[in-house]
Scaffold this motif. Structure first.
Motif, PDB file in Angstrom:
ATOM      1  N   SER A 186       0.833  -1.200   0.000  1.00 59.05           N
ATOM      2  CA  SER A 186       0.000   0.000   0.000  1.00 59.05           C
ATOM      3  C   SER A 186       0.870   1.254   0.000  1.00 59.05           C
ATOM      4  CB  SER A 186      -0.891   0.023   1.246  1.00 59.05           C
ATOM      5  OG  SER A 186      -1.899  -0.937   1.139  1.00 59.05           O
ATOM      6  N   GLY A 187       0.270   2.368  -0.323  1.00 58.29           N
ATOM      7  CA  GLY A 187       0.995   3.630  -0.348  1.00 58.29           C
ATOM      8  C   GLY A 187       1.663   3.929   0.987  1.00 58.29           C
ATOM      9  N   GLN A 188       2.945   4.247   0.934  1.00 56.69           N
ATOM     10  CA  GLN A 188       3.725   4.564   2.129  1.00 56.69           C
ATOM     11  C   GLN A 188       4.031   6.049   2.135  1.00 56.69           C
ATOM     12  OE1 GLN A 188       4.378   2.181   4.551  1.00 56.69           O
ATOM     13  NE2 GLN A 188       2.999   1.005   3.232  1.00 56.69           N
TER      14      GLN A 188
ATOM     15  N   ASP B 178       3.934   3.514  -3.616  1.00 56.45           N
ATOM     16  CA  ASP B 178       3.456   2.144  -3.480  1.00 56.45           C
ATOM     17  C   ASP B 178       4.184   1.275  -4.489  1.00 56.45           C
ATOM     18  OD1 ASP B 178       1.900   1.839  -6.006  1.00 56.45           O
ATOM     19  OD2 ASP B 178       0.466   3.205  -5.095  1.00 56.45           O
TER      20      ASP B 178
ATOM     21  N   LEU C  85       8.521   1.872   2.784  1.00 54.40           N
ATOM     22  CA  LEU C  85       8.298   0.920   1.702  1.00 54.40           C
ATOM     23  C   LEU C  85       9.203  -0.297   1.866  1.00 54.40           C
ATOM     24  CD1 LEU C  85       6.849   0.432  -1.095  1.00 54.40           C
ATOM     25  CD2 LEU C  85       8.946   1.331  -2.111  1.00 54.40           C
TER      26      LEU C  85
END
Length: 136
Positions: free
Chosen positions: A35-37, A129, A63
């Motif tokens: 998922s987006g970090q 991500d 990430l």
């Protein structure tokens, strides 16, 4: 199809909204979706307020942590998405420096860099991500 949902303790817990890492085995490999970090510590405190370079470093650090939880490294990443709030061409140097610190490999993943109007919180300047593929 088996799916493993992972929320590493070293990362912020957003479980009420999404899962940090999903691992999907398929034959001799497994795909790891991250998922987006963003630039926060595990308590969701912002790191690098107002500093794109500092936020990029922390987002890529998060990430790498998420990848490790899924049994992958940055060398396994095949697709990377980078979202920069109010992106300007001059921002590429700060983002690129952080990227190369965590992706020092000769062969880099495919990548999309997008300028966006906003991210989940007003103080977030970058989100990254990834998708990785690892041999079983």
């Amino acid at each position: 199809m088996t799916k493993e949902f992972i929320n590493p303790k070293a990362l912020p817990q957003w479980a009420q909204t999404f899962t940090q890492v999903v691992v999907v085995p398929a034959g001799a490999s497994r795909t790891v979706y991250i998922s987006g970090q963003v630039a926060v510590d595990k308590e969701q405190n912002l790191v690098g307020a107002g500093d794109l370079g500092a936020q990029a470093l922390r987002a890529f650090e998060n990430l790498a942590t998420a990848l490790a939880a899924g049994g992958a490294t940055t060398a396994d990443v095949v697709k990377l998405n980078i979202y920069v709030k109010n992106y300007q061409p001059a921002d590429a140097a700060a983002v690129g420096a952080a990227l190369r610190r965590y992706f020092p490999h000769e062969q880099l993943p495919t990548s999309t860099w997008l300028g966006v109007q906003s991210l989940a919180r007003a103080d977030f300047l970058i989100e990254v991500d990834a998708v990785a593929v690892v041999e079983q």
